[in-house]
Write a protein that holds these residues in place. Structure first.
Motif, short mmCIF file in Angstrom:
data_model
loop_
_atom_site.label_atom_id
_atom_site.label_comp_id
_atom_site.label_asym_id
_atom_site.label_seq_id
_atom_site.Cartn_x
_atom_site.Cartn_y
_atom_site.Cartn_z
N ASP A 66 0.84 -1.21 0.00
CA ASP A 66 0.00 0.00 0.00
C ASP A 66 0.88 1.26 0.00
O ASP A 66 0.66 2.19 -0.78
CB ASP A 66 -0.91 0.01 1.23
CG ASP A 66 -1.73 -1.26 1.36
OD1 ASP A 66 -2.95 -1.17 1.36
OD2 ASP A 66 -1.14 -2.36 1.43
N THR A 67 1.85 1.28 0.90
CA THR A 67 2.75 2.44 0.98
C THR A 67 3.70 2.47 -0.21
O THR A 67 3.98 3.54 -0.77
CB THR A 67 3.52 2.43 2.31
OG1 THR A 67 2.59 2.40 3.38
CG2 THR A 67 4.41 3.65 2.43
N GLN A 68 4.19 1.30 -0.61
CA GLN A 68 5.08 1.26 -1.79
C GLN A 68 4.40 1.91 -2.99
O GLN A 68 4.98 2.76 -3.67
CB GLN A 68 5.44 -0.19 -2.14
CG GLN A 68 6.31 -0.90 -1.12
CD GLN A 68 6.42 -2.40 -1.42
OE1 GLN A 68 5.65 -2.95 -2.21
NE2 GLN A 68 7.39 -3.06 -0.80
N MET A 69 3.15 1.50 -3.26
CA MET A 69 2.45 2.04 -4.44
C MET A 69 2.15 3.53 -4.27
O MET A 69 2.20 4.30 -5.23
CB MET A 69 1.16 1.26 -4.70
CG MET A 69 1.42 -0.17 -5.13
SD MET A 69 -0.08 -1.00 -5.71
CE MET A 69 -0.14 -0.46 -7.42
N THR A 70 1.84 3.92 -3.04
CA THR A 70 1.59 5.34 -2.78
C THR A 70 2.86 6.17 -3.04
O THR A 70 2.80 7.24 -3.65
CB THR A 70 1.11 5.53 -1.32
OG1 THR A 70 -0.08 4.77 -1.14
CG2 THR A 70 0.82 6.99 -1.01
N LEU A 71 4.01 5.65 -2.60
CA LEU A 71 5.27 6.38 -2.81
C LEU A 71 5.57 6.53 -4.30
O LEU A 71 5.97 7.60 -4.76
CB LEU A 71 6.43 5.68 -2.10
CG LEU A 71 6.33 5.60 -0.57
CD1 LEU A 71 7.54 4.85 0.01
CD2 LEU A 71 6.22 6.99 0.06
N PHE A 72 5.36 5.48 -5.06
CA PHE A 72 5.61 5.59 -6.51
C PHE A 72 4.60 6.53 -7.17
O PHE A 72 4.95 7.26 -8.11
CB PHE A 72 5.64 4.21 -7.18
CG PHE A 72 7.01 3.57 -7.07
CD1 PHE A 72 8.04 3.94 -7.93
CD2 PHE A 72 7.28 2.64 -6.09
CE1 PHE A 72 9.31 3.39 -7.82
CE2 PHE A 72 8.55 2.08 -5.96
CZ PHE A 72 9.57 2.45 -6.83
N ARG A 98 3.73 5.31 -15.61
CA ARG A 98 5.15 4.93 -15.65
C ARG A 98 5.70 4.70 -14.24
O ARG A 98 6.51 3.81 -14.02
CB ARG A 98 5.96 6.01 -16.37
CG ARG A 98 5.30 6.45 -17.68
CD ARG A 98 5.93 6.01 -18.90
NE ARG A 98 7.26 6.51 -19.13
CZ ARG A 98 8.01 6.11 -20.15
NH1 ARG A 98 7.54 5.19 -20.97
NH2 ARG A 98 9.20 6.60 -20.35
N ALA A 99 5.25 5.49 -13.29
CA ALA A 99 5.69 5.31 -11.90
C ALA A 99 5.18 3.97 -11.36
O ALA A 99 5.91 3.24 -10.68
CB ALA A 99 5.19 6.46 -11.04
N LEU A 100 3.93 3.63 -11.68
CA LEU A 100 3.38 2.35 -11.21
C LEU A 100 4.10 1.18 -11.89
O LEU A 100 4.27 0.11 -11.30
CB LEU A 100 1.87 2.27 -11.48
CG LEU A 100 1.02 3.24 -10.65
CD1 LEU A 100 -0.45 3.18 -11.08
CD2 LEU A 100 1.13 2.95 -9.15
N GLN A 101 4.54 1.39 -13.12
CA GLN A 101 5.34 0.35 -13.79
C GLN A 101 6.68 0.17 -13.09
O GLN A 101 7.20 -0.94 -13.00
CB GLN A 101 5.53 0.69 -15.27
CG GLN A 101 4.25 0.48 -16.08
CD GLN A 101 4.32 1.04 -17.49
OE1 GLN A 101 5.17 1.87 -17.80
NE2 GLN A 101 3.40 0.60 -18.33
N THR A 106 9.77 -3.36 -9.10
CA THR A 106 10.31 -3.71 -7.78
C THR A 106 9.76 -5.03 -7.27
O THR A 106 10.36 -5.68 -6.42
CB THR A 106 10.01 -2.63 -6.70
OG1 THR A 106 8.59 -2.58 -6.45
CG2 THR A 106 10.51 -1.25 -7.11
N GLN A 107 8.59 -5.42 -7.77
CA GLN A 107 7.97 -6.66 -7.33
C GLN A 107 8.42 -7.85 -8.19
O GLN A 107 8.15 -8.99 -7.86
CB GLN A 107 6.44 -6.54 -7.37
CG GLN A 107 5.92 -5.38 -6.54
CD GLN A 107 6.25 -5.52 -5.06
OE1 GLN A 107 5.72 -6.38 -4.37
NE2 GLN A 107 7.16 -4.68 -4.56
N ALA A 140 -4.52 -8.00 -8.77
CA ALA A 140 -4.99 -7.15 -9.88
C ALA A 140 -3.99 -6.02 -10.16
O ALA A 140 -3.82 -5.60 -11.30
CB ALA A 140 -6.37 -6.58 -9.57
N CYS A 141 -3.31 -5.56 -9.11
CA CYS A 141 -2.30 -4.51 -9.32
C CYS A 141 -1.17 -5.06 -10.19
O CYS A 141 -0.73 -4.41 -11.15
CB CYS A 141 -1.74 -4.02 -7.99
SG CYS A 141 -2.96 -3.05 -7.05
#
Ligand SMILES: [Mg+2]
Length: 378
Positions: A66-72, A98-101, A106-107, A140-141
């Motif tokens: 949750d925080t990882q995706m928020t930071l990106f 692009r940030a979410l990519q 990272t995953q 889904a993410c």
């Protein structure tokens, strides 16, 4: 300080509070994401958990996806803010995709040294090895960002990517849009479109829009109940809003009865889906506000209630933290929680860059080299 300076300082504290309290709520809920209320009470006593559970080598409280995706998401918005017009991608949506990519990278890789070259694989955040931990990322993410479909649905129609998914992975990463946007409707639309990169169900993306709108109002000084009701009005103008509106209505009605309990939290659902996660966060914030007291006591009550249930505790904790922090500012976060947060220094660096970018983006966009190195064109 004159009035404008005071207003800027208050806004900065709300931005920082929103993101840091979100991370604290995430870290509180992370270790108990898959525990039932019964199990929590058996293990920790009737109140459930009452403190962060420290893990990892530095005995820090670990953040999750949750925080990882928020930071990106924040990083994407900074890049959009400091872009050199005409030279780089033209939309905030594209910058966030692009940030979410990058988060998706990272995953899928073990660390920054493993990354193949790629035109979106730039900037300092992707170089942080600690962000490569997999902390139960949403299916889904991950699949949505792999599918790389583009284009947005007409409001109320299913989006192209995971059209049946309305998991809370949209809501838990949407607070930054409300901080970034200059008005609530713009933030709503931006959040709802960016949600469609991973979740196509209208409730999934409209609940993300609503989260952004509540955060926007709070960060601009509205009271909690006012921010929620203004958002309910805005939400009702979108086709397909009924599930999200109903969930918010239930949260407000339940909060008005007073006497917050984990059983009442569970009446709103488990928070695995978007509208329930938002409803639980809103309920916990409203009931904490109702009881009153010092801001840190309210924050503590809201966050503990938001994680002590059988549902998706890290996401509900994260969203509740976003709301409470945007409302009461960073000063309201209990310091003994803040000091144990995993990699708080890095999180703080990103947050202070976000605050500067929100304030000075038009001048930074003219191309200040250190900024362009850290946040190259999206
Ligand atoms: Mg999580």
């Amino acid at each position: 300080m004159d009035r404008t300076d005071v207003e800027a300082a208050v806004f900065a504290s709300r931005v920082s509070g929103c993101l840091l309290a979100g991370a604290v709520g995430d870290a509180l809920g992370g270790p108990i994401e898959f525990s039932t209320l019964f199990g929590l009470r058996r293990q920790y006593g009737d109140a459930g958990i009452t403190d962060l559970i420290y893990e990892g080598p530095g005995r820090t409280a670990l953040i999750t996806d949750d925080t990882q995706m928020t930071l990106f998401t924040v990083e994407g918005l900074i890049r959009f803010g400091v872009r050199i017009p005409g030279k780089t991608a033209g939309s905030a949506e594209r910058a966030v995709l692009r940030a979410l990519q990058r988060w998706n990278d990272t995953q899928r890789y073990f660390g920054p040294d493993e990354l193949p070259a790629g035109d979106h694989r730039t900037g300092w955040l992707l170089q942080q090895p600690w962000l490569y931990h997999r902390r139960a990322p949403g299916a889904a993410c991950l699949s949505g960002l792999e599918s790389r479909l583009d284009g947005f649905a007409e409001w109320g129609r299913p989006g192209n990517v995971n059209p049946d998914s309305k998991g809370c992975g949209t809501v838990m990463r949407s607070a930054p849009f409300g901080l970034f946007a200059t008005d609530a409707p713009a933030g709503f639309d931006l959040a709802a479109r960016c949600a469609q990169y991973t979740h196509g169900h209208p409730t999934g993306y409209l609940a993300a829009g609503a989260t952004s709108a509540i955060v926007h109002h709070l960060s601009r000084g509205r009271e909690l109940i006012e921010a929620v009701s203004m958002t309910q009005e805005l939400l009702a103008t979108y086709p397909g809003h009924s599930e999200t509106s109903e969930a918010l209505r239930s949260a407000v009605a339940l909060a008005s009865q007073g006497g917050a309990t984990s059983e009442k939290v569970e009446m709103l659902g488990g928070g695995w889906v978007a509208e329930e996660a938002l409803a639980i966060a809103v309920y916990c914030a409203l009931t904490a506000a109702e009881t009153g007291g010092p801001a840190a006591a309210m924050m503590r009550r809201a966050l503990l209630l938001s994680v002590n249930h059988s549902g998706d505790s890290d996401s509900t904790g994260s969203i509740c933290g976003n709301l409470m922090g945007a409302w009461r500012g960073a000063e309201a976060i209990p310091s003994e929680w803040l000091v144990r947060l995993e990699n708080r220094e890095t999180i703080n660096t990103l947050i202070s860059d976000f605050i500067v970018a929100l304030r000075d983006a038009p001048s930074l966009a003219r191309g200040v080299p250190p900024w362009q190195d850290r946040y190259p064109g999206a």
